[in-house]
Design an enzyme around this catalytic site. Structure first.
Site, PDB file in Angstrom:
ATOM      1  N   LYS A  67       0.834  -1.211   0.000  1.00 17.16           N
ATOM      2  CA  LYS A  67       0.000   0.000   0.000  1.00 17.16           C
ATOM      3  C   LYS A  67       0.867   1.260   0.000  1.00 17.16           C
ATOM      4  CE  LYS A  67      -2.322  -1.539   3.642  1.00 17.16           C
ATOM      5  NZ  LYS A  67      -1.930  -2.973   3.663  1.00 17.16           N
ATOM      6  N   THR A  68       1.870   1.308   0.849  1.00 19.50           N
ATOM      7  CA  THR A  68       2.764   2.472   0.896  1.00 19.50           C
ATOM      8  C   THR A  68       3.549   2.614  -0.405  1.00 19.50           C
ATOM      9  OG1 THR A  68       2.978   2.224   3.297  1.00 19.50           O
ATOM     10  CG2 THR A  68       4.639   3.562   2.183  1.00 19.50           C
ATOM     11  N   ASP A 112      -1.314   6.827   6.124  1.00 19.41           N
ATOM     12  CA  ASP A 112      -1.266   5.412   6.500  1.00 19.41           C
ATOM     13  C   ASP A 112      -2.121   5.199   7.754  1.00 19.41           C
ATOM     14  OD1 ASP A 112      -0.569   2.783   6.289  1.00 19.41           O
ATOM     15  OD2 ASP A 112       1.464   3.019   7.051  1.00 19.41           O
ATOM     16  N   THR A 161      -5.538  -1.505   7.004  1.00 20.60           N
ATOM     17  CA  THR A 161      -5.657  -2.965   7.049  1.00 20.60           C
ATOM     18  C   THR A 161      -7.058  -3.385   7.478  1.00 20.60           C
ATOM     19  OG1 THR A 161      -4.826  -2.941   9.328  1.00 20.60           O
ATOM     20  CG2 THR A 161      -3.213  -3.291   7.583  1.00 20.60           C
ATOM     21  N   ARG A 220       6.571  -8.238   1.573  1.00 21.30           N
ATOM     22  CA  ARG A 220       7.427  -7.764   2.667  1.00 21.30           C
ATOM     23  C   ARG A 220       8.149  -8.934   3.332  1.00 21.30           C
ATOM     24  NH1 ARG A 220       4.370  -4.412   7.048  1.00 21.30           N
ATOM     25  NH2 ARG A 220       4.430  -2.853   5.380  1.00 21.30           N
TER      26      ARG A 220
END
Length: 343
Positions: A67-68, A112, A161, A220
């Protein structure tokens, strides 16, 4: 034997710095999420052609899926600066007004953990997103008055999330609502190979596939596992990541073939052995293993459900037959039916 390091989607500061160097900067370099990328390509191209700010975007999905990274890519593709913050940081209306009052035309403003905005800060954001102005209350009591400050047209990107925790008014102000899904093994293998090239790590196809299989569908984690396997290959092998090197290194880290780590196993063994397959509440599971209920729901449960090991029911969490078989625990009764009584 050195103490094994638990691999989870939660990143440390050191991991974040490492991952930042591996993030793609263009949409064409972003692997996976084909439907999401197509929607973004259309929106970005349309905004560029019109010379306008792109519509606001809400990105939601489990941690570690990009997302980032996508927020930074959108700013790069639009050719505008990126202003980044997070929900917990914006503690007062003044924090938000200070950022928005200096925002540039068409700039991308990334929030975020947008679901963690405080109610009064969130209310202030409504007019900024919809009408591009800030309403500030000046004075107190009967003499108080509202002053409206116009803002430049900008693109807000929210990441969360837990989309269900966003209020309906806030969610409705995002024109594009896009979900990021877990990656399949082939997509993760491409990500591992790309990261290995950037890190100058020699890696074989089978070694990359093995890391991908154990990465819980999350880039990640794939990059973090690659980092650990690289260390093992340099110290205990010839520096090349082969299938055998990857398997030994990942076994040493106690990351099993499904990518389950120590916490995953604790969760499943609590449900399977201690509560005979459930149903059992998430709060009870969290107390039993010493974790926060929110962490279980956001980080661990989605992947266990995707694997088919766990069900969410109205009565609590229930283990599946597949989980009993995988963990080699006998099923004394049907875990999806009510538990037998005491007498």
């Amino acid at each position: 034997m050195p103490e094994a390091r638990v691999i989870s989607p939660n990143s440390t500061e050191e991991d974040a710095q490492f991952e930042a160097g591996l993030r793609p900067h263009r949409l064409r370099d972003f692997t996976g999420q084909s439907r999401l990328k197509e929607n973004l390509e259309i929106a970005i191209d349309a905004a560029r052609r019109r010379g306008e700010a792109m519509d606001h975007v809400l990105l939601y999905g489990p941690p570690g899926l990009g997302k980032t990274t996508l927020a930074a890519i959108i700013a790069e593709e639009l050719g505008v600066p990126l202003q980044q913050t997070s929900g917990p940081v914006l503690q007062k209306k003044l924090d938000l007004s200070g950022i928005l009052s200096t925002i540039q035309p068409r700039q991308v403003f990334f929030i975020d953990e947008v679901h963690r905005l405080l109610p009064d800060v969130e209310e202030m954001l409504y007019s900024a997103l919809e009408d591009f102005h800030l309403d500030i209350l000046i004075g107190q009591g009967p003499g108080a008055r509202t002053h409206s400050i116009p803002l430049q047209h900008f693109t807000a990107i929210g990441a969360t999330t837990r989309q269900g925790l966003l209020s309906a008014p806030l969610r409705g102000r995002f024109g594009l609502v896009l979900r990021l899904n877990y990656y399949d093994v082939d997509e993760l293998a491409l990500i591992v190979n790309r990261s290995a090239r950037l890190l100058n790590v020699p890696i074989e196809t089978e070694g990359a596939a093995e890391i991908a299989r154990r990465s819980r569908g999350t880039p990640r984690i794939a990059n973090r596992l690659l980092r650990r396997v690289r260390d093992y290959a340099q110290v205990r092998a010839d520096g090349r990541v082969t299938l055998e090197v990857a398997q030994v290194a990942l076994d040493l880290l106690e990351v099993d073939p499904f990518g389950l780590d120590e916490i995953d196993r604790k969760i499943m063994l609590t449900v399977l052995a201690k509560y005979r397959g459930g149903p059992v509440g998430v709060g009870t599971i969290a107390a039993s293993i010493g974790e926060e209920a929110e962490t279980l729901e956001e980080v661990y449960e989605p992947y266990l459900i995707q694997l088919g090991f766990l069900h969410r029911t109205s009565r609590g969490r229930v283990a599946t037959a597949r989980a009993f078989d995988y963990f080699h625990i006998d099923r004394h009764f049907d875990a999806e039916s009510p538990q037998p009584g005491l007498f």
